[in-house]
Design a protein around this motif. Sequence first.
Motif, PDB file in Angstrom:
ATOM      1  N   VAL A 133       0.833  -1.205   0.000  1.00 27.05           N
ATOM      2  CA  VAL A 133       0.000   0.000   0.000  1.00 27.05           C
ATOM      3  C   VAL A 133       0.867   1.254   0.000  1.00 27.05           C
ATOM      4  O   VAL A 133       0.603   2.229  -0.725  1.00 27.05           O
ATOM      5  CB  VAL A 133      -0.954  -0.004   1.209  1.00 27.05           C
ATOM      6  CG1 VAL A 133      -1.663   1.338   1.349  1.00 27.05           C
ATOM      7  CG2 VAL A 133      -1.975  -1.131   1.069  1.00 27.05           C
ATOM      8  N   GLY A 134       1.918   1.251   0.820  1.00 25.73           N
ATOM      9  CA  GLY A 134       2.824   2.403   0.835  1.00 25.73           C
ATOM     10  C   GLY A 134       3.489   2.637  -0.513  1.00 25.73           C
ATOM     11  O   GLY A 134       3.607   3.776  -0.974  1.00 25.73           O
ATOM     12  N   LEU A 136       2.312   1.710  -3.456  1.00 28.79           N
ATOM     13  CA  LEU A 136       1.292   2.159  -4.409  1.00 28.79           C
ATOM     14  C   LEU A 136       0.965   3.636  -4.222  1.00 28.79           C
ATOM     15  O   LEU A 136       0.744   4.362  -5.201  1.00 28.79           O
ATOM     16  CB  LEU A 136       0.026   1.312  -4.266  1.00 28.79           C
ATOM     17  CG  LEU A 136       0.107  -0.117  -4.814  1.00 28.79           C
ATOM     18  CD1 LEU A 136      -1.157  -0.894  -4.481  1.00 28.79           C
ATOM     19  CD2 LEU A 136       0.325  -0.107  -6.326  1.00 28.79           C
ATOM     20  N   LEU A 137       0.922   4.095  -2.980  1.00 26.97           N
ATOM     21  CA  LEU A 137       0.654   5.512  -2.733  1.00 26.97           C
ATOM     22  C   LEU A 137       1.770   6.388  -3.288  1.00 26.97           C
ATOM     23  O   LEU A 137       1.518   7.446  -3.884  1.00 26.97           O
ATOM     24  CB  LEU A 137       0.481   5.760  -1.239  1.00 26.97           C
ATOM     25  CG  LEU A 137      -0.782   5.180  -0.591  1.00 26.97           C
ATOM     26  CD1 LEU A 137      -0.783   5.421   0.912  1.00 26.97           C
ATOM     27  CD2 LEU A 137      -2.041   5.776  -1.221  1.00 26.97           C
ATOM     28  N   ALA A 138       3.020   5.956  -3.096  1.00 27.46           N
ATOM     29  CA  ALA A 138       4.144   6.715  -3.650  1.00 27.46           C
ATOM     30  C   ALA A 138       4.137   6.687  -5.171  1.00 27.46           C
ATOM     31  O   ALA A 138       4.451   7.689  -5.832  1.00 27.46           O
ATOM     32  CB  ALA A 138       5.463   6.148  -3.121  1.00 27.46           C
ATOM     33  N   TRP A 139       3.765   5.547  -5.748  1.00 26.37           N
ATOM     34  CA  TRP A 139       3.745   5.400  -7.204  1.00 26.37           C
ATOM     35  C   TRP A 139       2.611   6.213  -7.823  1.00 26.37           C
ATOM     36  O   TRP A 139       2.739   6.762  -8.921  1.00 26.37           O
ATOM     37  CB  TRP A 139       3.599   3.922  -7.551  1.00 26.37           C
ATOM     38  CG  TRP A 139       4.020   3.588  -8.940  1.00 26.37           C
ATOM     39  CD1 TRP A 139       4.636   4.412  -9.844  1.00 26.37           C
ATOM     40  CD2 TRP A 139       3.901   2.322  -9.579  1.00 26.37           C
ATOM     41  NE1 TRP A 139       4.897   3.745 -11.014  1.00 26.37           N
ATOM     42  CE2 TRP A 139       4.462   2.451 -10.876  1.00 26.37           C
ATOM     43  CE3 TRP A 139       3.385   1.087  -9.189  1.00 26.37           C
ATOM     44  CZ2 TRP A 139       4.495   1.395 -11.781  1.00 26.37           C
ATOM     45  CZ3 TRP A 139       3.432   0.038 -10.083  1.00 26.37           C
ATOM     46  CH2 TRP A 139       3.985   0.194 -11.361  1.00 26.37           C
ATOM     47  N   ALA A 140       1.478   6.295  -7.116  1.00 23.40           N
ATOM     48  CA  ALA A 140       0.320   6.999  -7.656  1.00 23.40           C
ATOM     49  C   ALA A 140       0.446   8.512  -7.565  1.00 23.40           C
ATOM     50  O   ALA A 140      -0.276   9.238  -8.254  1.00 23.40           O
ATOM     51  CB  ALA A 140      -0.948   6.550  -6.926  1.00 23.40           C
ATOM     52  N   MET A 141       1.363   9.010  -6.724  1.00 23.58           N
ATOM     53  CA  MET A 141       1.515  10.454  -6.581  1.00 23.58           C
ATOM     54  C   MET A 141       2.118  11.059  -7.843  1.00 23.58           C
ATOM     55  O   MET A 141       3.152  10.600  -8.319  1.00 23.58           O
ATOM     56  CB  MET A 141       2.402  10.775  -5.374  1.00 23.58           C
ATOM     57  CG  MET A 141       2.570  12.261  -5.108  1.00 23.58           C
ATOM     58  SD  MET A 141       3.560  12.597  -3.627  1.00 23.58           S
ATOM     59  CE  MET A 141       2.483  11.927  -2.355  1.00 23.58           C
TER      60      MET A 141
END
Length: 322
Positions: A133-134, A136-141
């Motif tokens: 999840v961490g 994915l959040l960094a990748w989606a930013m």
Amino acid sequence: MTSTLLVREHESGGVQELPPDEPRRSRPRGRFTPLLLLVPACLILIAIIGWPLVQLFVMSFQEFGRAQVFGMPAPFVGFENYQRVLGDPQFWAVLGRSILFCLANVVTAMTLGTLIALLMNRVNRFFKVLVSVGLLLAWAMPALTATIVWGWMFDTQYGVVNYLLEAVSGQDFTNHSWLIDPFSFFVVATIIVTWGAVPFVAFTIYAGLTQVPGEVLEASQLDGAGAWQRFRLIVFPYLRSIFVVVIILQVIWDLRVFTQIFALQGIGGIKEQTSTLGVYIYQTSIGGGDYGTGGAIAVIMVLLMVAISVFYVRRSLKEEEQ
């Protein structure tokens, strides 16, 4: 029942009688279907990528300025733009800076991404989901959003980085500027670029790790092989093709970095000492109004990318043949 005789024409014009049980050869059906299915995708690529590249190539041989943008004819100047670019020391400085910056990003992203992938392969399900999840959040930013956030963290007056360093080390980091000095500027840029690149590397390497036979790793561990030996002698050979693909993609992406460098320059960096290829093309064409010279720089960059891509394709074909 009398069977019908089949005949075959010879080059000499004669005929030959064939046994009645020989099957008649027929042309395979649907032989051109895969090619027809590729036609729409090829047309889209030609329209979106091919035609702009042709226009860029033509522009690189023209004197194309702001007047030509508004309809004035563009005179043909031959290789004058390329001579100007290749004879400019600033271009070679930007190219060398871009290559060093690219190598630093690739090494950092590959190292951290591989370590995170190995960690995900060892932890339990809860921590694996938490790390995923961490990532994915960094990748989606978006890249611009990440650059602005990191810019705030490294802010001269109110940045949390200066506050933490002063609290931990006891030294005075008040009003310390990270973006004025070119070296620290690229340190910050490397952190931002690596922040966005590590998730892709980690997920790709982790997917490959799930295909490594567990019994082979257990046998090597029983034979006394350490963690580094297992990775070097067993895991890496299994994932060699994946590592090659990821490294080449990282090189291509990091050579054409634009958003992070351009945004950091707007926050406080010195453009003349921190520009990379993507930003330099923008400054020459859009900022300086010399689209012909900017096109020549872009063509040189495209040729560099094509050379890397050809190496990647040839390496992939060799891996498939093996």
